[in-house]
Write a protein that holds these residues in place. Sequence first.
Motif, PDB file in Angstrom:
ATOM      1  N   HIS A   1       0.864  -1.179   0.000  1.00  0.00           N
ATOM      2  CA  HIS A   1       0.000   0.000   0.000  1.00  0.00           C
ATOM      3  C   HIS A   1       0.896   1.223   0.000  1.00  0.00           C
ATOM      4  N   VAL A   2       0.726   2.096  -0.989  1.00  0.00           N
ATOM      5  CA  VAL A   2       1.549   3.289  -1.149  1.00  0.00           C
ATOM      6  C   VAL A   2       0.724   4.514  -0.781  1.00  0.00           C
TER       7      VAL A   2
ATOM      8  N   SER B   1      -7.466  -8.358  -3.195  1.00  0.00           N
ATOM      9  CA  SER B   1      -6.560  -9.500  -3.122  1.00  0.00           C
ATOM     10  C   SER B   1      -5.309  -9.102  -2.356  1.00  0.00           C
ATOM     11  N   SER B   2      -4.606 -10.092  -1.832  1.00  0.00           N
ATOM     12  CA  SER B   2      -3.409  -9.818  -1.039  1.00  0.00           C
ATOM     13  C   SER B   2      -2.263  -9.293  -1.894  1.00  0.00           C
ATOM     14  N   ASP B   3      -2.291  -9.536  -3.216  1.00  0.00           N
ATOM     15  CA  ASP B   3      -1.213  -9.095  -4.104  1.00  0.00           C
ATOM     16  C   ASP B   3      -1.493  -7.750  -4.777  1.00  0.00           C
ATOM     17  N   GLU B   4      -2.677  -7.218  -4.576  1.00  0.00           N
ATOM     18  CA  GLU B   4      -3.046  -5.968  -5.234  1.00  0.00           C
ATOM     19  C   GLU B   4      -2.232  -4.804  -4.684  1.00  0.00           C
ATOM     20  N   ILE B   5      -1.755  -3.943  -5.576  1.00  0.00           N
ATOM     21  CA  ILE B   5      -1.082  -2.718  -5.170  1.00  0.00           C
ATOM     22  C   ILE B   5      -2.137  -1.628  -5.012  1.00  0.00           C
ATOM     23  N   THR B   6      -2.172  -1.015  -3.843  1.00  0.00           N
ATOM     24  CA  THR B   6      -3.115   0.071  -3.601  1.00  0.00           C
ATOM     25  C   THR B   6      -2.342   1.362  -3.398  1.00  0.00           C
ATOM     26  N   LEU B   7      -2.965   2.477  -3.783  1.00  0.00           N
ATOM     27  CA  LEU B   7      -2.291   3.776  -3.754  1.00  0.00           C
ATOM     28  C   LEU B   7      -3.260   4.848  -3.285  1.00  0.00           C
TER      29      LEU B   7
END
Length: 329
Positions: free
Chosen positions: A217-218, A290-296
């Motif tokens: 998470h960014v 999902s656990s691999d999703e990049i969130t921003l």
Amino acid sequence: MLVLGRAQTEALIDMDALIDALAPAMADLTAGRGSAPDRIAALVPEQEGFLAAMPGYAPSAGVLMTKLVSLFPRNAGTPLPTHQAVVLVFDPATGEPAALLDGTAITAARTAACSALSARLLAREDATVLAILGTGVQARSHVRAMCRVRPIREVRIAGRDQAGAAALAAELSSVTDAEVRAVRTYAEALDGAHIAAATTHALEPVVRRPWLTPGVHVTSVGFNPAGREIDDATIADALVCVESRHAALAPFPAGSNDLLMPIRDGVITADHVHAELGELVSGSRPGRTSSDEITLYKSVGVAVQDAVAAALVVTAARERSVGEHIDLA
């Protein structure tokens, strides 16, 4: 009218209460119950700075206020912060001026608190490694805030100045149970990080897609009218959330180059912005899937955040009989 200086304001800020209080305020903003018009600015081109006005109303906190904030990037490396501000609080029932308080501490706290709220909403529950990009006021605030919403055990700090990163790591080691260490590069800080907080005045991106671990998470709070913190590939691949679509996509001095530049260049469209924080709070839009999703979370700063922070500080000051009172009449 109640008057509070910076030390008093800082001492009265309760970060946990602020993170909690921001959630309904962001939902109010999205629903149209709160108000935060685009900031306007008077430019000071010879100093590369500006003075901005940010009025806001947060009904969930019962506060009406305006902030005057200056951004003078040439202050970096001097005793003066790059961001300096004052907040004037009004009685929302009568419009009477009620309090004047330091806004520099308010800005630092509310920005980090809303990043922490985004992490509460979007970061993986098992996030333990935090990367901090930058070594200024916001870097400090983000460490304190993020450790309140996720079980952070390791903090890595990277900046343009390695000595500054080392000094900040030593300072923060005394205020958190996590292991805090300085690293040489942004890429090293981001390698394997579960949460990344960009708090820079960067011209070129300090967050680049090849450096990111799946599921990170960014958060990005930095602002430079001539630059950006996040590269196109990260923006394109991430689930992007903002405080306000209108604010994030508005022209200078309100909007974000991190979004406006890839829209201009055809990398994404405005529809790529998945949600406002208020939509995540209300449940009208989903968060991580999902656990691999990049969130921003891309922050531009909105005045309801300052309003919530100011309301909490003023209430605490009155309860503890802190501050001076002056008569404007």
